[in-house]
Scaffold this motif. Structure first.
Motif, PDB file in Angstrom:
ATOM      1  N   LYS A  46       0.873  -1.181   0.000  1.00  0.00           N
ATOM      2  CA  LYS A  46       0.000   0.000   0.000  1.00  0.00           C
ATOM      3  C   LYS A  46       0.899   1.217   0.000  1.00  0.00           C
ATOM      4  N   PRO A  47       1.453   1.551  -1.152  1.00  0.00           N
ATOM      5  CA  PRO A  47       2.457   2.615  -1.180  1.00  0.00           C
ATOM      6  C   PRO A  47       1.854   3.972  -0.821  1.00  0.00           C
ATOM      7  N   ARG A  48       2.604   4.743  -0.033  1.00  0.00           N
ATOM      8  CA  ARG A  48       2.195   6.099   0.318  1.00  0.00           C
ATOM      9  C   ARG A  48       3.267   7.072  -0.119  1.00  0.00           C
ATOM     10  N   GLY A  49       2.846   8.329  -0.291  1.00  0.00           N
ATOM     11  CA  GLY A  49       3.810   9.381  -0.558  1.00  0.00           C
ATOM     12  C   GLY A  49       3.756   9.935  -1.960  1.00  0.00           C
ATOM     13  N   ALA A  57      -0.457  -1.802 -10.506  1.00  0.00           N
ATOM     14  CA  ALA A  57       0.844  -2.476 -10.388  1.00  0.00           C
ATOM     15  C   ALA A  57       1.623  -1.967  -9.184  1.00  0.00           C
ATOM     16  N   TYR A  58       1.301  -0.745  -8.719  1.00  0.00           N
ATOM     17  CA  TYR A  58       1.984  -0.184  -7.552  1.00  0.00           C
ATOM     18  C   TYR A  58       1.520  -0.801  -6.246  1.00  0.00           C
ATOM     19  N   ARG A  59       0.488  -1.617  -6.321  1.00  0.00           N
ATOM     20  CA  ARG A  59       0.055  -2.281  -5.090  1.00  0.00           C
ATOM     21  C   ARG A  59       0.741  -3.631  -4.916  1.00  0.00           C
ATOM     22  N   GLN A  60       1.754  -3.871  -5.756  1.00  0.00           N
ATOM     23  CA  GLN A  60       2.482  -5.136  -5.678  1.00  0.00           C
ATOM     24  C   GLN A  60       3.981  -4.917  -5.662  1.00  0.00           C
ATOM     25  N   ARG A  61       4.650  -5.659  -4.813  1.00  0.00           N
ATOM     26  CA  ARG A  61       6.098  -5.795  -4.924  1.00  0.00           C
ATOM     27  C   ARG A  61       6.325  -7.111  -5.647  1.00  0.00           C
ATOM     28  N   ARG A  83      10.872  -0.040   2.779  1.00  0.00           N
ATOM     29  CA  ARG A  83       9.742   0.328   3.615  1.00  0.00           C
ATOM     30  C   ARG A  83       8.481  -0.260   3.001  1.00  0.00           C
ATOM     31  N   ARG A  84       7.602  -0.665   3.826  1.00  0.00           N
ATOM     32  CA  ARG A  84       6.401  -1.286   3.304  1.00  0.00           C
ATOM     33  C   ARG A  84       5.427  -0.289   2.712  1.00  0.00           C
ATOM     34  N   VAL A  85       5.285   0.859   3.331  1.00  0.00           N
ATOM     35  CA  VAL A  85       4.242   1.762   2.879  1.00  0.00           C
ATOM     36  C   VAL A  85       4.753   2.982   2.114  1.00  0.00           C
ATOM     37  N   TYR A  86       5.897   3.513   2.521  1.00  0.00           N
ATOM     38  CA  TYR A  86       6.389   4.698   1.830  1.00  0.00           C
ATOM     39  C   TYR A  86       7.283   4.303   0.669  1.00  0.00           C
ATOM     40  N   LEU A  87       7.057   4.936  -0.452  1.00  0.00           N
ATOM     41  CA  LEU A  87       7.885   4.659  -1.619  1.00  0.00           C
ATOM     42  C   LEU A  87       9.317   5.100  -1.341  1.00  0.00           C
ATOM     43  N   GLY A  88      10.251   4.363  -1.928  1.00  0.00           N
ATOM     44  CA  GLY A  88      11.661   4.654  -1.701  1.00  0.00           C
ATOM     45  C   GLY A  88      12.024   6.084  -2.034  1.00  0.00           C
ATOM     46  N   VAL A  89      11.433   6.594  -3.087  1.00  0.00           N
ATOM     47  CA  VAL A  89      11.766   7.948  -3.513  1.00  0.00           C
ATOM     48  C   VAL A  89      11.318   8.975  -2.474  1.00  0.00           C
ATOM     49  N   VAL A  90      10.218   8.685  -1.798  1.00  0.00           N
ATOM     50  CA  VAL A  90       9.718   9.607  -0.773  1.00  0.00           C
ATOM     51  C   VAL A  90      10.661   9.627   0.419  1.00  0.00           C
ATOM     52  N   MET A  91      11.102   8.425   0.785  1.00  0.00           N
ATOM     53  CA  MET A  91      12.021   8.303   1.911  1.00  0.00           C
ATOM     54  C   MET A  91      13.315   9.062   1.641  1.00  0.00           C
ATOM     55  N   THR A  92      13.830   8.902   0.447  1.00  0.00           N
ATOM     56  CA  THR A  92      15.092   9.549   0.102  1.00  0.00           C
ATOM     57  C   THR A  92      14.913  11.056  -0.057  1.00  0.00           C
ATOM     58  N   LEU A  93      13.848  11.417  -0.749  1.00  0.00           N
ATOM     59  CA  LEU A  93      13.590  12.835  -0.998  1.00  0.00           C
ATOM     60  C   LEU A  93      13.347  13.589   0.309  1.00  0.00           C
ATOM     61  N   ALA A  94      12.513  13.013   1.161  1.00  0.00           N
ATOM     62  CA  ALA A  94      12.180  13.696   2.415  1.00  0.00           C
ATOM     63  C   ALA A  94      13.437  13.917   3.251  1.00  0.00           C
ATOM     64  N   CYS A  95      14.279  12.900   3.321  1.00  0.00           N
ATOM     65  CA  CYS A  95      15.496  13.036   4.118  1.00  0.00           C
ATOM     66  C   CYS A  95      16.466  14.005   3.470  1.00  0.00           C
ATOM     67  N   ALA A  96      16.516  13.999   2.152  1.00  0.00           N
ATOM     68  CA  ALA A  96      17.407  14.917   1.452  1.00  0.00           C
ATOM     69  C   ALA A  96      16.985  16.357   1.724  1.00  0.00           C
ATOM     70  N   THR A 187      18.609  -4.446   5.558  1.00  0.00           N
ATOM     71  CA  THR A 187      18.570  -3.566   6.718  1.00  0.00           C
ATOM     72  C   THR A 187      17.571  -2.432   6.500  1.00  0.00           C
ATOM     73  N   PHE A 188      17.286  -2.152   5.241  1.00  0.00           N
ATOM     74  CA  PHE A 188      16.290  -1.135   4.927  1.00  0.00           C
ATOM     75  C   PHE A 188      14.931  -1.547   5.488  1.00  0.00           C
ATOM     76  N   VAL A 189      14.653  -2.832   5.351  1.00  0.00           N
ATOM     77  CA  VAL A 189      13.369  -3.349   5.806  1.00  0.00           C
ATOM     78  C   VAL A 189      13.294  -3.299   7.324  1.00  0.00           C
ATOM     79  N   GLY A 190      14.415  -3.625   7.957  1.00  0.00           N
ATOM     80  CA  GLY A 190      14.413  -3.718   9.407  1.00  0.00           C
ATOM     81  C   GLY A 190      14.470  -2.359  10.095  1.00  0.00           C
ATOM     82  N   GLY A 191      14.963  -1.352   9.407  1.00  0.00           N
ATOM     83  CA  GLY A 191      15.206  -0.066  10.055  1.00  0.00           C
ATOM     84  C   GLY A 191      13.953   0.692  10.425  1.00  0.00           C
TER      85      GLY A 191
END
Ligand SMILES: [Zn+2]
Length: 192
Positions: A46-49, A57-61, A83-96, A187-191
């Protein structure tokens, strides 16, 4: 600015295309355990962001299951950076964007990206404390000259991928990070 990539259907379609390629390669390679044929067995997501409609197709890994021994094969992904819910790009962008931003402005940022401040802080800690210790990064950091400033990750890393004024560096950056999304370095999953 950067944030508008989150509104770009074309951008997310492009990332989906990369994931489809990665899945095709993994599927064609067969089971790593027994060499058996792989059957599609995607994980629900359930991607967010994203700030534009994403197709089904975005509801599937993408993932596979061996027809013979049932072993899982999950290819790397540029969309789901663990991350299960947030898209990778959101995680990276937000932190950047967060790097060097005051707490008040961070509040505005988290509101516009719809990411809680606590989540953002957790991600940031992950970049500064966990990412730098991954075997992946330890192996890769020597390739950057001058060295990437680890105290201002991930912005310091992102900027190395940035060509003048385009968004195309995002897929390149996400693709660079995909080894972190495979099972051996999850480790991305676990963090959390
Ligand atoms: Zn097998």
């Amino acid at each position: 600015m950067c944030q508008s990539i989150l509104q770009s259907t074309a951008f997310f379609s492009f990332l989906l295309g990369i994931d489809q390629d990665l899945a095709r390669e993994a599927g064609a390679a067969g089971c790593r355990g027994c060499g058996g044929r792989l059957l599609q067995a995607c994980y629900p997501r359930k991607p967010r962001g994203a700030q534009c409609p994403l197709g089904p197709a975005y509801r599937q890994r993408f993932s596979f299951c061996c027809a013979t021994c049932r072993r899982r094969t999950t290819p790397c992904s540029v969309r789901f950076l663990g991350r299960r819910v947030y898209l990778g790009v959101v995680m990276t962008l937000a932190c950047a964007l967060r790097a060097g931003v005051s707490l008040r402005r961070a509040g505005v940022l988290t509101a516009s990206l719809q990411v809680p401040l606590r989540t953002l802080q957790r991600w940031r800690r992950w970049w500064l404390e966990d990412f730098v210790k991954t075997p992946f990064w330890r192996g890769q950091r020597a390739l950057f000259m001058p060295p990437v400033e680890e105290c201002s990750l991930p912005e310091s890393l992102r900027s190395r991928f940035q060509a003048e004024g385009d968004w195309e560096h995002w897929p390149r950056l996400l693709r660079f990070l995909t080894p972190l999304t495979s099972r051996t370095a999850n480790t991305f999953v676990g963090g959390r």
